[in-house]
Design an enzyme around this catalytic site. Structure first.
Site, PDB file in Angstrom:
ATOM      1  N   GLU A 166      22.308  31.048  -0.066  1.00  0.00           N
ATOM      2  CA  GLU A 166      21.121  31.413  -0.846  1.00  0.00           C
ATOM      3  C   GLU A 166      21.427  32.106  -2.176  1.00  0.00           C
ATOM      4  O   GLU A 166      20.850  33.147  -2.487  1.00  0.00           O
ATOM      5  CB  GLU A 166      20.199  32.283   0.012  1.00  0.00           C
ATOM      6  CG  GLU A 166      19.783  31.600   1.301  1.00  0.00           C
ATOM      7  CD  GLU A 166      18.877  32.449   2.191  1.00  0.00           C
ATOM      8  OE1 GLU A 166      18.618  33.610   1.854  1.00  0.00           O
ATOM      9  OE2 GLU A 166      18.426  31.926   3.227  1.00  0.00           O
ATOM     10  N   GLU A 271      19.624  24.477   9.593  1.00  0.00           N
ATOM     11  CA  GLU A 271      18.737  25.451  10.263  1.00  0.00           C
ATOM     12  C   GLU A 271      17.368  24.826  10.527  1.00  0.00           C
ATOM     13  O   GLU A 271      16.329  25.424  10.243  1.00  0.00           O
ATOM     14  CB  GLU A 271      18.580  26.706   9.393  1.00  0.00           C
ATOM     15  CG  GLU A 271      19.909  27.333   8.994  1.00  0.00           C
ATOM     16  CD  GLU A 271      19.778  28.608   8.171  1.00  0.00           C
ATOM     17  OE1 GLU A 271      18.669  29.154   8.072  1.00  0.00           O
ATOM     18  OE2 GLU A 271      20.813  29.051   7.627  1.00  0.00           O
TER      19      GLU A 271
HETATM   20  C1  XIL Z   1      17.285  34.654  10.304  1.00  0.00           C
HETATM   21  C2  XIL Z   1      17.353  34.855  11.824  1.00  0.00           C
HETATM   22  O1  XIL Z   1      16.898  33.692  12.444  1.00  0.00           O
HETATM   23  C3  XIL Z   1      16.508  36.043  12.213  1.00  0.00           C
HETATM   24  O2  XIL Z   1      16.670  36.341  13.603  1.00  0.00           O
HETATM   25  C4  XIL Z   1      16.882  37.277  11.387  1.00  0.00           C
HETATM   26  O3  XIL Z   1      16.003  38.339  11.691  1.00  0.00           O
HETATM   27  C5  XIL Z   1      16.831  36.962   9.911  1.00  0.00           C
HETATM   28  O4  XIL Z   1      17.642  35.831   9.621  1.00  0.00           O
HETATM   29  N1  XIL Z   1      18.312  31.700   6.287  1.00  0.00           N
HETATM   30  C6  XIL Z   1      19.494  31.934   6.928  1.00  0.00           C
HETATM   31  C7  XIL Z   1      19.475  32.494   8.301  1.00  0.00           C
HETATM   32  O5  XIL Z   1      20.562  31.565   6.409  1.00  0.00           O
HETATM   33  O6  XIL Z   1      20.586  33.314   8.550  1.00  0.00           O
HETATM   34  C8  XIL Z   1      18.205  33.256   8.579  1.00  0.00           C
HETATM   35  O7  XIL Z   1      18.200  33.629   9.953  1.00  0.00           O
HETATM   36  C9  XIL Z   1      16.997  32.415   8.232  1.00  0.00           C
HETATM   37  C10 XIL Z   1      16.999  32.050   6.781  1.00  0.00           C
END
Ligand code: XIL
Length: 383
Positions: A166, A271
């Site tokens: 990000e 994701e």
């Molecule tokens: C999220 C997790 O799923 C949550 O449990 C945590 O509270 C916050 O992070 N982008 C990413 C992930 O790269 O690491 C994030 O995961 C979601 C957005």
């Protein structure tokens, strides 16, 4: 040289038994043992994100889903900087060791998430004890030592790393994080170079959300082109794919897959989940600090998803999987951001306390309709 998905499969197969006999075992599986990973075994890995607590507790239903359905594993939170290095001088390896051991036992592709990110990184990384921001030299040294120690510890045991996460903001620019403000764009090169030095065989990924958006796509493409000229070892792009029923535009999503692949990048869907709740705001990505206030209207299905909404979800997941299959030559992996709906971060993001249904398994780890619809698209069928 980094291992592509197919090379990894061949290495993994050779390590245990011959590829031909392994294939025979997979093909000979009874329908009851057949999982998504088997259905798509000639296309891409099917992955999931694991909860540190759940694998520690080894809840049987959770563990059996993981073993049966997935052949790529990521930790949802336990490998982030705040989890591994909450304070200066303190390394907590326990959860990561457990993850790597589980992945080895299951012979799964193992992804390290994440080395350099603005979020879930403790304040001590950016600020000195007196509260002043660290100097350029200090922060660069810290970042490099972090990557070196971490990647080296799991050298050869973690196949791919989300090296930078990000780094692009909502506009056509780099996010003004402490990393960028203190180190400039060069921190991205440095992170990739350092990870590569520590494990030259690891597959190194840039990971981000909303990568279907043309301005984010262009920003990353321009970086990749420049970075390649400088010899920066960047091998893949992670499209987070926190999608919804009405976003993103699937054509734009496809254009991003094609554009990054045309620059020689392997594509990882890193994701994947599908928000089915109302979106009452202009636009939301996956910046984890985003919050909107709870209201009943924003949480319309606390007792179950109505059939018509579930049907929309099925159609949308099918649309995405058809796209992934169309580009199977470019895509190494499709990872879901969790196993069962009950533990999905989407119950609390971007509104806390809702009941969401973004994944393939319900709150009891039973297969949902979208699971069956996706499985039906797989090329390999049980005998
Ligand atoms: C999220 C997790 O799923 C949550 O449990 C945590 O509270 C916050 O992070 N982008 C990413 C992930 O790269 O690491 C994030 O995961 C979601 C957005």
């Amino acid at each position: 040289m980094t291992l592509t998905r197919r090379q990894f499969l061949i290495h993994a197969a050779a390590a245990t038994t011959s590829f031909a006999s392994l294939k025979a075992i997979a093909w000979g599986k009874a329908a009851s043992e057949f999982g998504l990973k088997d259905q798509f075994k000639d296309d891409f890995y099917i992955g999931t994100a694991l909860s540190g607590r759940k694998i520690r507790e080894a809840e049987p239903r959770y563990m059996s889903r993981i073993g049966r359905e997935f052949n790529a594993l990521t930790m949802e939170n336990s490998m982030k900087w705040e989890a591994v290095r909450p304070q200066e001088g303190v390394w907590r390896w326990e959860n990561v060791d457990r993850f790597v051991a589980l992945g080895e036992k299951l012979n799964a592709y193992r992804v390290g998430h994440v080395l350099v990110w603005h979020a879930q990184t403790p304040e001590w990384v950016f600020s000195k004890p007196n509260g002043d921001l660290r100097s350029r030299k200090d922060l660069a040294g810290l970042m490099e030592a972090h990557i070196q120690t971490y990647v080296d510890r799991y050298k050869g045991r973690i196949h791919a790393w989300d090296v930078v996460n990000e780094a692009i903001d909502g506009g056509k620019a780099w996010r003004k994080s402490h990393w960028y403000n203190i180190l400039g764009e060069g921190y991205i090169d440095r992170a990739f170079n350092c990870a590569h030095d520590a494990d030259p065989k690891a597959h190194l990924i840039y990971n981000d959300y909303n990568m279907d958006q043309p301005h984010k796509r262009e920003q990353l493409l321009s970086y990749i082109r420049r970075a390649k000229k400088r010899g920066v070892p960047i091998h893949g792009v992670g499209l987070q794919s926190h999608v919804g029923l009405s976003f993103p535009n699937i054509d734009q999503f496809e254009q991003s897959i094609e554009a990054f692949a045309a620059e020689g990048m392997r594509i990882h869907i890193t994701e994947l989940d599908m928000d089915v709740l109302p979106v009452a705001w202009e636009h939301v990505g996956a910046e984890i600090s985003t919050r909107f206030e709870y209201s009943k209207e924003l949480n319309p299905y606390p007792n179950g998803l109505p059939m018509d909404v579930e049907q929309l979800m099925v159609e949308r997941y099918v649309q995405f999987f058809k796209l992934f299959l169309k580009h199977r030559d470019k895509i190494d992996r499709v990872t879901f951001w969790g196993v069962g709906d009950g533990e999905s971060w989407k119950n609390d993001f971007p509104v806390i306390g809702r009941t969401n249904y973004p994944l393939l398994f319900d709150r009891d780890y039973k297969k949902k309709k979208c699971y069956h619809a996706i499985a039906a698209l797989g090329h390999t069928k049980p005998q």
